[in-house]
Design a protein around this motif. Structure first.
Motif, PDB file in Angstrom:
ATOM      1  N   ILE A 224       0.426  -0.931   0.332  1.00  0.00           N
ATOM      2  CA  ILE A 224       0.167   0.022  -0.067  1.00  0.00           C
ATOM      3  C   ILE A 224       1.130   0.847  -0.053  1.00  0.00           C
ATOM      4  N   PRO A 225       1.512   1.751  -1.238  1.00  0.00           N
ATOM      5  CA  PRO A 225       1.857   3.051  -0.962  1.00  0.00           C
ATOM      6  C   PRO A 225       1.397   4.291  -0.369  1.00  0.00           C
ATOM      7  N   ALA A 226       1.671   5.184   0.645  1.00  0.00           N
ATOM      8  CA  ALA A 226       1.096   6.122   1.578  1.00  0.00           C
ATOM      9  C   ALA A 226       1.954   7.068   1.244  1.00  0.00           C
ATOM     10  N   ALA A 227       3.193   7.368   0.805  1.00  0.00           N
ATOM     11  CA  ALA A 227       3.691   8.729   1.332  1.00  0.00           C
ATOM     12  C   ALA A 227       3.987   9.903   0.019  1.00  0.00           C
ATOM     13  N   GLY A 228       2.547   9.898  -1.119  1.00  0.00           N
ATOM     14  CA  GLY A 228       2.971  10.084  -1.632  1.00  0.00           C
ATOM     15  C   GLY A 228       2.802  11.948  -0.662  1.00  0.00           C
TER      16      GLY A 228
END
Ligand code: UTP
Length: 299
Positions: free
Chosen positions: A8-12
């Protein structure tokens, strides 16, 4: 080919949602009382995912705190006789195993997924965008589970897509492909076109923020040069993958809310609040009064 793991990418940076995202991850924005990322994690758990890797970054500690235990808060709630709330906050991170990696530089979605390579290893895995809520119609399976079922059929990388009005295609990655003879909702992907103009769009099918990949995507990501905005674009790597092996798109029925977009966030919040028994009736009455111009004296 059971899919056990998800990234789950959540670094933006969430620049479209400033100033809120100056100190708060957009993935933690609440829909009434539940953060967006909790919806995403619940979808993963309900789809049979056992292990989740969340890609975080600077200023995203609220994410780790949310899915961790908080003994002080639980003690306070129990002492106040609020047993239900204490159980509720303890349970949040218990449904799947959660791991974290920090993306040191925001080099794009492709780079964020690339960081999961060692964790995922040599098995297929799912990707769920941490800022996207999937809302299937009543009675339908969770979004990711629909995609995993289709993956079980095709045994190749597959991306969920949904129909959008023609005038919206320039906001999304759009799919060009050929429907499979045995299922018109499955397309064999020829290529993805990032944010085309309505005249140039090959279809009205937009990428919906859920993917299942074979591990070969990691090789494609390693060789993907920086594209638009200096970022490593996942769509570039997927186009490369589609040259090397079959890649599919599943046109599903579920709706998608891109929470990073202010209007989509507002729509999602209102719709979900209207559905809830504790807020629905009063909110509906309030909105009806507002829309009928009787705003004065609203409570
Ligand atoms: P977005 O494309 O919405 O990018 O990311 P963003 O940078 O967060 O938002 P804006 O455009 O500045 O408003 C889609 C998902 O990918 C993650 C985001 O956190 C979001 O969940 N992402 C994006 C990363 O993890 N790393 C990145 O470098 C970029």
């Amino acid at each position: 080919m059971k899919v056990r793991k998800a990234i789950i990418p959540a670094a933006g940076m969430g620049t479209r949602f400033l100033p809120a995202t100056k100190s708060m991850p957009k993935e933690m924005l609440p829909i009434v009382d539940k953060p967006v990322l909790q919806f995403v994690l619940e979808e993963a758990a309900e789809s049979g995912i056992e292990d989740v890797l969340i890609i975080t970054g600077r200023g995203k500690q609220a994410i780790e705190n949310h899915f961790d235990y908080n003994p002080d808060l639980e003690h306070f709630l129990r002492a106040a006789g609020k047993q239900d709330l204490a159980d509720l906050v303890r349970d949040i991170g218990d449904r799947v195993r959660i791991h974290y990696i920090r993306q040191k530089e925001q080099l794009g979605l492709g780079d964020a997924i690339r960081l999961g390579r060692d964790h995922v290893g040599d098995e297929p895995f799912a990707v769920l965008l941490g800022d996207t809520i999937i809302d299937p119609p009543p009675g339908q399976k969770p979004g990711l589970l629909q995609l995993l079922d289709a993956f079980g059929q095709v045994r190749s990388s597959i991306v969920a897509v949904h129909r959008v009005p023609r005038e919206w295609v320039s906001r999304y990655g759009i799919v060009e492909g050929d429907p499979e003879p045995f299922d018109e909702n499955l397309l064999r992907l020829r290529r993805l076109v990032e944010k085309p103009s309505p005249e140039q769009a090959p279809s009205d099918l937009a990428i919906a923020g859920r993917y299942v990949f074979t591990p070969e995507i990691f090789d494609c990501l390693e060789t993907t040069p920086r594209g638009v905005g200096g970022e490593i674009q996942l769509t570039d790597a997927m186009n490369q993958l589609a040259i090397e092996e079959p890649v599919f798109a599943l046109a599903w029925q579920a709706r998608r809310f891109d929470i990073g977009n202010r209007l989509e966030y507002a729509k999602c919040f209102v719709e979900f609040a209207l559905r809830r028994p504790d807020t629905g009736a009063a909110l509906r009455a309030h909105i009806e009064r507002l829309l009928s111009g009787g705003g004065e004296g609203l409570l």
